[in-house]
Design a protein around this motif. Structure first.
Motif, PDB file in Angstrom:
ATOM      1  N   UNK A 120       0.829  -1.207   0.000  1.00 10.73           N
ATOM      2  CA  UNK A 120       0.000   0.000   0.000  1.00 10.73           C
ATOM      3  C   UNK A 120       0.865   1.259   0.000  1.00 10.73           C
ATOM      4  N   UNK A 121       2.056   1.164   0.581  1.00  9.05           N
ATOM      5  CA  UNK A 121       2.959   2.335   0.546  1.00  9.05           C
ATOM      6  C   UNK A 121       3.392   2.621  -0.887  1.00  9.05           C
ATOM      7  N   UNK A 122       3.713   1.571  -1.605  1.00 13.97           N
ATOM      8  CA  UNK A 122       4.125   1.747  -3.008  1.00 13.97           C
ATOM      9  C   UNK A 122       2.962   2.337  -3.814  1.00 13.97           C
ATOM     10  N   UNK A 123       1.759   1.822  -3.573  1.00 11.03           N
ATOM     11  CA  UNK A 123       0.577   2.321  -4.284  1.00 11.03           C
ATOM     12  C   UNK A 123       0.342   3.804  -3.993  1.00 11.03           C
ATOM     13  N   UNK A 124       0.594   4.191  -2.750  1.00 13.80           N
ATOM     14  CA  UNK A 124       0.330   5.590  -2.392  1.00 13.80           C
ATOM     15  C   UNK A 124       1.402   6.552  -2.855  1.00 13.80           C
ATOM     16  N   UNK A 125       2.667   6.152  -2.653  1.00 19.11           N
ATOM     17  CA  UNK A 125       3.725   7.146  -2.816  1.00 19.11           C
ATOM     18  C   UNK A 125       4.624   6.938  -4.033  1.00 19.11           C
ATOM     19  N   UNK A 126       4.690   5.740  -4.553  1.00 18.76           N
ATOM     20  CA  UNK A 126       5.605   5.500  -5.679  1.00 18.76           C
ATOM     21  C   UNK A 126       4.852   5.526  -7.011  1.00 18.76           C
ATOM     22  N   UNK A 127       3.708   4.833  -7.040  1.00 14.30           N
ATOM     23  CA  UNK A 127       2.993   4.692  -8.311  1.00 14.30           C
ATOM     24  C   UNK A 127       2.478   6.039  -8.851  1.00 14.30           C
ATOM     25  N   UNK A 128       1.764   6.847  -8.041  1.00 18.98           N
ATOM     26  CA  UNK A 128       1.203   8.076  -8.637  1.00 18.98           C
ATOM     27  C   UNK A 128       2.242   9.012  -9.262  1.00 18.98           C
ATOM     28  N   UNK A 129       3.346   9.348  -8.563  1.00 16.59           N
ATOM     29  CA  UNK A 129       4.285  10.262  -9.238  1.00 16.59           C
ATOM     30  C   UNK A 129       4.854   9.676 -10.533  1.00 16.59           C
ATOM     31  N   UNK A 130       5.174   8.387 -10.512  1.00 20.33           N
ATOM     32  CA  UNK A 130       5.706   7.786 -11.743  1.00 20.33           C
ATOM     33  C   UNK A 130       4.690   7.845 -12.873  1.00 20.33           C
ATOM     34  N   UNK A 131       3.440   7.583 -12.537  1.00 20.69           N
ATOM     35  CA  UNK A 131       2.429   7.575 -13.595  1.00 20.69           C
ATOM     36  C   UNK A 131       2.083   8.974 -14.071  1.00 20.69           C
ATOM     37  N   UNK A 132       2.134   9.954 -13.180  1.00 19.50           N
ATOM     38  CA  UNK A 132       1.874  11.333 -13.610  1.00 19.50           C
ATOM     39  C   UNK A 132       2.949  11.756 -14.614  1.00 19.50           C
ATOM     40  N   UNK A 133       4.189  11.378 -14.299  1.00 21.59           N
ATOM     41  CA  UNK A 133       5.266  11.701 -15.216  1.00 21.59           C
ATOM     42  C   UNK A 133       5.073  10.983 -16.564  1.00 21.59           C
ATOM     43  N   UNK A 134       4.787   9.690 -16.481  1.00 23.98           N
ATOM     44  CA  UNK A 134       4.598   8.923 -17.723  1.00 23.98           C
ATOM     45  C   UNK A 134       3.439   9.502 -18.523  1.00 23.98           C
ATOM     46  N   UNK A 135       2.404   9.915 -17.820  1.00 20.86           N
ATOM     47  CA  UNK A 135       1.229  10.458 -18.489  1.00 20.86           C
ATOM     48  C   UNK A 135       1.575  11.741 -19.239  1.00 20.86           C
ATOM     49  N   UNK A 136       2.326  12.622 -18.565  1.00 17.34           N
ATOM     50  CA  UNK A 136       2.703  13.880 -19.204  1.00 17.34           C
ATOM     51  C   UNK A 136       3.471  13.605 -20.497  1.00 17.34           C
ATOM     52  N   UNK A 137       4.439  12.694 -20.421  1.00 20.15           N
ATOM     53  CA  UNK A 137       5.232  12.379 -21.613  1.00 20.15           C
ATOM     54  C   UNK A 137       4.360  11.764 -22.707  1.00 20.15           C
ATOM     55  N   UNK A 138       3.481  10.841 -22.312  1.00 17.63           N
ATOM     56  CA  UNK A 138       2.662  10.157 -23.311  1.00 17.63           C
ATOM     57  C   UNK A 138       1.664  11.109 -23.966  1.00 17.63           C
TER      58      UNK A 138
END
Ligand code: PHE
Length: 446
Positions: free
Chosen positions: A416-434
């Motif tokens: 749950x820590x990874x889901x809260x703190x690691x996944x969202x920033x990585x995906x926001x970045x990936x989303x911006x690039x995509x």
């Protein structure tokens, strides 16, 4: 393990059946068509390393999240999100359905090409002019016909139900696919001159490891290949009756999926390099694999080349079919639960509606590319991002939900820590690039 009462929604007959169905969803065009050209486009082995990283950091956590929402609610995506998060989360479920619609629409067109190629190798012999063949059959009446044929098969299986349709198909077809892919990789190893293919595949250019573009593509590929971000894995997990160990099951599914992509790379690149076709790998158009590989097969020539053509394209077809089933299942299960249609009715109506949405892709490849970049890359990442937010911050007791079927909740607490703190920033970045990339692609077309 205690078995829950059978549900009228249907359920898996065995744990093996569930794993094969999930693996069937995961393995498809993503592994054998998209993965090699993504690598070619994104710095070869550097992409492979970032891809593995993305599978671990965002793919697996989201896979566990979808499993937990699905099994915990026992419902199709829209109802499942309402169940754990209230009415307003319906919108996310609707995005899933739209993604399923659009992805299947173009996925079925490409799958139709696979049928055409298999047919040619079976009944007409080898393909002498792959570029011309691709031109002739990738769009137009034949492409529309094979799209329809493929969709009729897919909807027929989905109409058959969870255990009798989806599970039975996957349990038979997936093992065959593993054997074929492994066999072809071994064959490629024996071709002389295949060495540089392995170097290309396995030797990273470290400069690309730092590229945000490559990182974002790796995240996108992880989502696409693991069937994440549009509720497919959620829906499949909703048919689980028992309290399985979800992380263990998820690891098996992801492990097999990554393994098949890897072995597909061990097959494609050595083959292409051995036959001196590497110049074409970089031309990463949708059709690259449909042109380069047939060219490789015809250079091998004779009965062997033709045989490999049959085996390769029919294996790819098998992978595509079991993935298409899961895409349609998201839409069908939603129609059954929310519109109260029967499964047969929903399969037929939705299957044909998706065929209609796919026809423009079978007429103009630019439409296919647009569907692929918007739904296949952007929507899946948006879906994944909101799944992370939902599970991390909205859903009650996701930790307990995932931990059911496990001895302790230690693993779940880390997750749950990874889901809260690691996944969202990585995906926001990936989303911006995509999103930027999508705008570039679409602007390039118009
Ligand atoms: N995972 C499938 C593949 O790699 C594609 C897919 C994406 C299937 C999303 C279902 C949902 O080909």
């Amino acid at each position: 393990m205690s078995a829950a009462p059978p549900s009228s929604r249907g359920s898996w007959g065995s744990q093996f059946g569930f794993i094969m169905a999930a693996v069937g969803s995961a393995i498809g065009l993503g592994n054998m068509w998209r993965f090699p050209y993504q690598m070619a486009e994104n710095g070869g082995a550097a992409f492979l390393i970032l891809y593995l990283g993305m599978v671990l950091l965002v793919g697996l956590p989201i896979l566990f999240a979808e499993f937990a929402i699905g099994r915990g609610s026992g419902k199709s995506p829209i109802d499942a999100l309402i169940h754990f998060g209230g009415e307003k989360w319906k919108v996310l479920g609707m995005l899933f359905v739209v993604s399923g619609f659009l992805i299947l629409a173009y996925y079925a067109v490409i799958s139709g090409w696979l049928m055409t190629y298999t047919y040619i190798y079976l009944f007409e012999g080898s393909i002498g002019d792959p570029g011309g063949t691709f031109e002739a059959y990738s769009t137009g009446p034949i492409a529309i016909f094979t799209l329809l044929l493929f969709m009729v098969m897919t909807l027929g299986i989905v109409a058959g139900g969870v255990e009798k349709g989806i599970e039975r198909t996957s349990v038979w077809l997936m093992p065959i696919l593993f054997i074929v892919v492994a066999g072809m990789a071994i064959y490629a190893a024996f071709l002389s001159g295949s060495g540089p293919g392995y170097t290309y595949f396995l030797q990273p250019d470290f400069g690309d490891l730092l590229s945000l573009d490559v990182l974002a593509s790796a995240a996108g590929q992880a989502f696409f290949s693991l069937s994440l971000g549009m509720g497919a894995m959620l829906t499949y997990a909703s048919y689980l009756q028992r309290k399985e160990n979800l992380p263990k099951t998820g690891l098996q599914v992801a492990g097999i999926d990554v393994g098949v992509s890897f072995v597909a790379g061990l097959m494609v690149f050595p083959l292409i390099f051995a036959l001196g076709l590497q110049g074409q790998v970089g031309e990463s158009t949708v059709g690259a694999l449909f042109i380069t590989l047939p060219q490789a097969f015809s250079e091998i020539g004779g009965f062997t080349g033709r045989f490999i053509g049959i085996v390769f394209f029919s294996a790819l077809f098998v992978g595509a079919l079991t993935s298409a089933i899961s895409l349609l299942e998201v839409v069908v299960s939603t129609a059954v639960d929310t519109l109260k249609w029967t499964r047969k009715q929903a399969s037929l109506v939705m299957g044909l509606a998706i065929t209609a949405v796919g026809i423009p892709c079978a007429i103009n490849l630019n439409v296919l590319t647009i569907y692929d970049t918007i739904a296949g890359e952007v929507f899946l990442i948006i879906g994944g991002l909101f799944i992370a937010i939902f599970v991390g911050w909205v859903m009650k007791d996701p930790v307990g939900e995932l931990a059911k079927g496990m001895k302790s909740d230690r693993f779940s607490l880390q997750w749950i820590k990874v889901i809260r703190y690691v996944v969202p920033p990585l995906l926001i970045m990936a989303l911006a690039v995509q999103v930027m990339k999508t705008i570039r692609v679409i602007a390039g077309i118009f």
